[in-house]
Design a protein around this motif. Structure first.
Motif, PDB file in Angstrom:
ATOM      1  N   SER A 143       0.852  -1.336  -0.130  1.00  0.00           N
ATOM      2  CA  SER A 143       0.013   0.294   0.015  1.00  0.00           C
ATOM      3  C   SER A 143       0.919   1.136  -0.119  1.00  0.00           C
ATOM      4  CB  SER A 143      -0.872   0.028   1.266  1.00  0.00           C
ATOM      5  OG  SER A 143      -0.250  -0.022   2.327  1.00  0.00           O
ATOM      6  N   SER A 144       1.970   1.435   0.882  1.00  0.00           N
ATOM      7  CA  SER A 144       2.866   2.386   0.732  1.00  0.00           C
ATOM      8  C   SER A 144       3.750   2.585  -0.491  1.00  0.00           C
ATOM      9  CB  SER A 144       3.753   2.230   1.927  1.00  0.00           C
ATOM     10  OG  SER A 144       4.614   1.295   1.947  1.00  0.00           O
ATOM     11  N   ALA A 145       3.795   1.431  -1.152  1.00  0.00           N
ATOM     12  CA  ALA A 145       4.637   1.239  -2.292  1.00  0.00           C
ATOM     13  C   ALA A 145       3.537   2.111  -3.503  1.00  0.00           C
ATOM     14  CB  ALA A 145       5.171   0.053  -2.951  1.00  0.00           C
ATOM     15  N   LEU A 146       2.339   1.623  -3.464  1.00  0.00           N
ATOM     16  CA  LEU A 146       1.441   2.011  -4.520  1.00  0.00           C
ATOM     17  C   LEU A 146       1.261   3.703  -4.387  1.00  0.00           C
ATOM     18  CD1 LEU A 146      -0.443   1.764  -6.558  1.00  0.00           C
ATOM     19  CD2 LEU A 146      -2.236   1.128  -4.770  1.00  0.00           C
ATOM     20  N   LYS A 147       0.936   4.140  -3.113  1.00  0.00           N
ATOM     21  CA  LYS A 147       0.915   5.502  -2.719  1.00  0.00           C
ATOM     22  C   LYS A 147       2.058   6.158  -3.579  1.00  0.00           C
ATOM     23  CE  LYS A 147      -0.181   8.978   0.637  1.00  0.00           C
ATOM     24  NZ  LYS A 147       1.063  10.085   0.200  1.00  0.00           N
ATOM     25  N   HIS A 148       3.318   5.920  -3.245  1.00  0.00           N
ATOM     26  CA  HIS A 148       4.533   6.575  -3.550  1.00  0.00           C
ATOM     27  C   HIS A 148       4.534   6.294  -5.149  1.00  0.00           C
ATOM     28  CE1 HIS A 148       8.544   8.500  -3.206  1.00  0.00           C
ATOM     29  NE2 HIS A 148       8.883   7.397  -3.881  1.00  0.00           N
ATOM     30  N   VAL A 183       8.880  -8.133  -4.315  1.00  0.00           N
ATOM     31  CA  VAL A 183       8.499  -7.327  -5.385  1.00  0.00           C
ATOM     32  C   VAL A 183       7.214  -7.621  -6.269  1.00  0.00           C
ATOM     33  CG1 VAL A 183      11.070  -6.778  -6.199  1.00  0.00           C
ATOM     34  CG2 VAL A 183       9.889  -8.632  -7.106  1.00  0.00           C
ATOM     35  N   LEU A 184       6.992  -9.107  -5.950  1.00  0.00           N
ATOM     36  CA  LEU A 184       5.689  -9.379  -6.894  1.00  0.00           C
ATOM     37  C   LEU A 184       4.370  -8.601  -6.464  1.00  0.00           C
ATOM     38  CD1 LEU A 184       6.243 -13.319  -7.903  1.00  0.00           C
ATOM     39  CD2 LEU A 184       6.631 -11.080  -9.119  1.00  0.00           C
ATOM     40  N   PRO A 185       4.232  -8.806  -5.316  1.00  0.00           N
ATOM     41  CA  PRO A 185       3.060  -8.147  -4.901  1.00  0.00           C
ATOM     42  C   PRO A 185       2.841  -6.609  -5.145  1.00  0.00           C
ATOM     43  CG  PRO A 185       3.707  -9.184  -2.841  1.00  0.00           C
ATOM     44  CD  PRO A 185       4.906  -9.088  -3.927  1.00  0.00           C
ATOM     45  N   VAL A 186       3.935  -5.948  -5.162  1.00  0.00           N
ATOM     46  CA  VAL A 186       4.073  -4.530  -5.614  1.00  0.00           C
ATOM     47  C   VAL A 186       4.043  -4.197  -7.219  1.00  0.00           C
ATOM     48  CG1 VAL A 186       5.528  -2.505  -5.694  1.00  0.00           C
ATOM     49  CG2 VAL A 186       5.550  -4.031  -3.522  1.00  0.00           C
ATOM     50  N   VAL A 187       4.574  -5.231  -7.934  1.00  0.00           N
ATOM     51  CA  VAL A 187       4.431  -5.254  -9.378  1.00  0.00           C
ATOM     52  C   VAL A 187       2.634  -5.522  -9.615  1.00  0.00           C
ATOM     53  CG1 VAL A 187       5.239  -6.273 -11.624  1.00  0.00           C
ATOM     54  CG2 VAL A 187       6.723  -5.531  -9.718  1.00  0.00           C
ATOM     55  N   GLU A 188       2.500  -6.377  -9.195  1.00  0.00           N
ATOM     56  CA  GLU A 188       0.931  -6.573  -9.424  1.00  0.00           C
ATOM     57  C   GLU A 188       0.123  -5.586  -9.167  1.00  0.00           C
ATOM     58  OE1 GLU A 188       0.229 -10.472  -7.103  1.00  0.00           O
ATOM     59  OE2 GLU A 188       1.377 -11.723  -8.619  1.00  0.00           O
ATOM     60  N   LEU A 189       0.148  -5.204  -7.948  1.00  0.00           N
ATOM     61  CA  LEU A 189      -0.608  -3.721  -7.469  1.00  0.00           C
ATOM     62  C   LEU A 189      -0.476  -2.778  -8.186  1.00  0.00           C
ATOM     63  CD1 LEU A 189      -2.575  -3.025  -5.439  1.00  0.00           C
ATOM     64  CD2 LEU A 189      -0.911  -2.300  -4.207  1.00  0.00           C
ATOM     65  N   ALA A 231      -2.158  -3.294 -11.841  1.00  0.00           N
ATOM     66  CA  ALA A 231      -3.576  -3.177 -11.640  1.00  0.00           C
ATOM     67  C   ALA A 231      -4.130  -1.892 -11.490  1.00  0.00           C
ATOM     68  CB  ALA A 231      -4.108  -4.115 -10.412  1.00  0.00           C
ATOM     69  N   GLU A 232      -3.393  -0.969 -10.817  1.00  0.00           N
ATOM     70  CA  GLU A 232      -3.992   0.313 -10.410  1.00  0.00           C
ATOM     71  C   GLU A 232      -3.223   1.431 -11.203  1.00  0.00           C
ATOM     72  OE1 GLU A 232      -6.123   0.792  -8.356  1.00  0.00           O
ATOM     73  OE2 GLU A 232      -6.411  -1.297  -7.348  1.00  0.00           O
ATOM     74  N   LEU A 233      -2.265   1.448 -11.709  1.00  0.00           N
ATOM     75  CA  LEU A 233      -1.505   2.672 -12.399  1.00  0.00           C
ATOM     76  C   LEU A 233      -1.320   2.313 -13.793  1.00  0.00           C
ATOM     77  CD1 LEU A 233       1.364   3.306  -9.951  1.00  0.00           C
ATOM     78  CD2 LEU A 233      -0.876   4.570 -10.043  1.00  0.00           C
ATOM     79  N   ASP A 234      -1.493   3.157 -14.542  1.00  0.00           N
ATOM     80  CA  ASP A 234      -1.157   3.391 -16.107  1.00  0.00           C
ATOM     81  C   ASP A 234       0.471   3.854 -16.330  1.00  0.00           C
ATOM     82  OD1 ASP A 234      -1.158   3.259 -18.949  1.00  0.00           O
ATOM     83  OD2 ASP A 234      -2.411   5.142 -19.242  1.00  0.00           O
ATOM     84  N   THR A 235       1.097   3.225 -16.282  1.00  0.00           N
ATOM     85  CA  THR A 235       2.794   3.320 -16.086  1.00  0.00           C
ATOM     86  C   THR A 235       3.124   2.396 -16.747  1.00  0.00           C
ATOM     87  OG1 THR A 235       4.381   4.468 -15.081  1.00  0.00           O
ATOM     88  CG2 THR A 235       3.287   2.851 -13.809  1.00  0.00           C
ATOM     89  N   GLY A 262       3.252  -8.194 -14.745  1.00  0.00           N
ATOM     90  CA  GLY A 262       3.000  -6.732 -15.376  1.00  0.00           C
ATOM     91  C   GLY A 262       4.009  -5.816 -15.559  1.00  0.00           C
ATOM     92  N   ALA A 263       5.468  -6.207 -15.282  1.00  0.00           N
ATOM     93  CA  ALA A 263       6.529  -5.339 -15.585  1.00  0.00           C
ATOM     94  C   ALA A 263       6.901  -5.317 -17.345  1.00  0.00           C
ATOM     95  CB  ALA A 263       7.816  -6.018 -15.031  1.00  0.00           C
ATOM     96  N   SER A 264       7.258  -4.126 -17.648  1.00  0.00           N
ATOM     97  CA  SER A 264       7.483  -4.170 -19.198  1.00  0.00           C
ATOM     98  C   SER A 264       9.080  -3.928 -19.433  1.00  0.00           C
ATOM     99  CB  SER A 264       6.528  -2.950 -19.560  1.00  0.00           C
ATOM    100  OG  SER A 264       5.040  -3.319 -19.351  1.00  0.00           O
ATOM    101  N   LEU A 265       9.829  -3.748 -18.575  1.00  0.00           N
ATOM    102  CA  LEU A 265      11.435  -3.369 -18.649  1.00  0.00           C
ATOM    103  C   LEU A 265      12.000  -4.156 -17.481  1.00  0.00           C
ATOM    104  CD1 LEU A 265      13.562  -1.662 -20.110  1.00  0.00           C
ATOM    105  CD2 LEU A 265      13.089   0.169 -18.167  1.00  0.00           C
ATOM    106  N   ILE A 266      12.961  -4.570 -18.001  1.00  0.00           N
ATOM    107  CA  ILE A 266      14.102  -5.306 -17.212  1.00  0.00           C
ATOM    108  C   ILE A 266      15.371  -4.453 -17.196  1.00  0.00           C
ATOM    109  CG2 ILE A 266      15.885  -7.122 -16.795  1.00  0.00           C
ATOM    110  CD1 ILE A 266      13.764  -9.021 -18.746  1.00  0.00           C
TER     111      ILE A 266
END
Length: 279
Positions: free
Chosen positions: A36-41, A76-82, A85-89, A108-112
């Protein structure tokens, strides 16, 4: 350049916001360890002008210890998934482990973004597969040594020429493995096996890296190359960071990787305005 089908042009510098989901990163360790804090930031950074959000689960500060694959995945996986799902980035996964690359792209990652330039066993093959099957580019970084020893005694005869030669060799290997040249970003690796003088020689001669014809990422945010010049602690280096990012952009950097997105975005608007009068 396409990131899973999303096109980003580099006619102006793009900003990559740093999202460390680690307890021990040198600057912001422990601040964004919950999803949740990662998503907000991340949302704050996107709203401030970040095109990329770079999610990292393992610190690569000098002397850092390596994580197990499972520890990094758990971070990292819970953060990437969230975020997916929530951001257009565009979500970047900052990792050297092929297992994490694969799982993060599926999430959901698009760059390594790999500080070890796909040198870990099976990393090159995994990244090449993801480039071909999912349209996921990779950013490869130069590092002399490893995070455990890279700052002990870095030495070069000609730091810029040697790093350019490293990229020329590594790019040929990536192409042979199956990458398209349009799926590769390069990062000279400020602070990764470089002295203060090496870092500023790279910054001053950044155009030599853009001459390779690939997007160039510059990551200097809050690093000792800033702090050792202005003599300020990590959380008081913003003015130095802005100066370094501005110089990098003027010298051709296409992606600026930073902690302070809003202030850097403002600086990039000035750079872009000036560049209009140079055409």
């Amino acid at each position: 350049m396409l990131f899973k089908g999303t096109e980003i042009t580099f006619d102006s510098p793009q900003i990559m916001g740093i999202l460390n989901v680690t307890p021990d990163s040198f600057s912001d360790g422990g601040k964004f360890t919950s999803a949740s804090s990662a998503l907000k930031h991340a949302l704050d950074m996107v709203n401030s002008g970040a095109t990329f959000i770079d999610v990292g689960g393992e610190s690569t500060r000098p002397g850092a210890k390596e994580l197990s694959v499972q520890e990094e995945l758990d971070r990292v996986l819970p953060v990437v998934e969230l975020l997916n799902a929530e951001l257009d980035t565009i979500i970047s996964i900052d990792t050297s482990k092929p297992q994490v690359m694969l799982a993060a792209v599926e999430a959901g990652a698009s760059l390594i973004n790999d500080v070890r330039a796909l040198s870990v066993p099976n990393a090159l093959e995994t990244a090449a597969h993801l480039a071909k099957s999912h349209g996921v580019p990779s950013c490869i970084m130069h590092m002399q040594g490893s995070p455990q020893n890279m700052q002990e005694a870095p030495e070069y005869n000609d730091v810029v020429a040697e790093i350019v030669a490293f990229f020329e060799k590594r790019l040929a290997q990536l192409i042979k493995a199956g990458f398209s040249s349009e799926q590769i970003i390069i990062d000279p690796g400020f602070g990764f096996g470089k002295t203060l003088g090496h870092n500023y020689a790279i910054l001053n001669h950044l155009r030599q890296f853009t001459d390779l014809g690939l997007p160039v990422l510059a990551g200097m945010s809050r690093k000792s190359m800033i702090g050792n010049v202005i003599n300020k602690p990590v959380d008081e280096r913003l003015a130095g960071d802005i100066a370094a990012s501005t110089i990098a952009a003027i010298n051709g950097a296409n992606i600026i990787r930073v902690h302070d997105v809003q202030q850097t975005a403002d600086a990039m608007k000035i750079v872009q305005m000036v560049s209009k009068f140079n055409k």
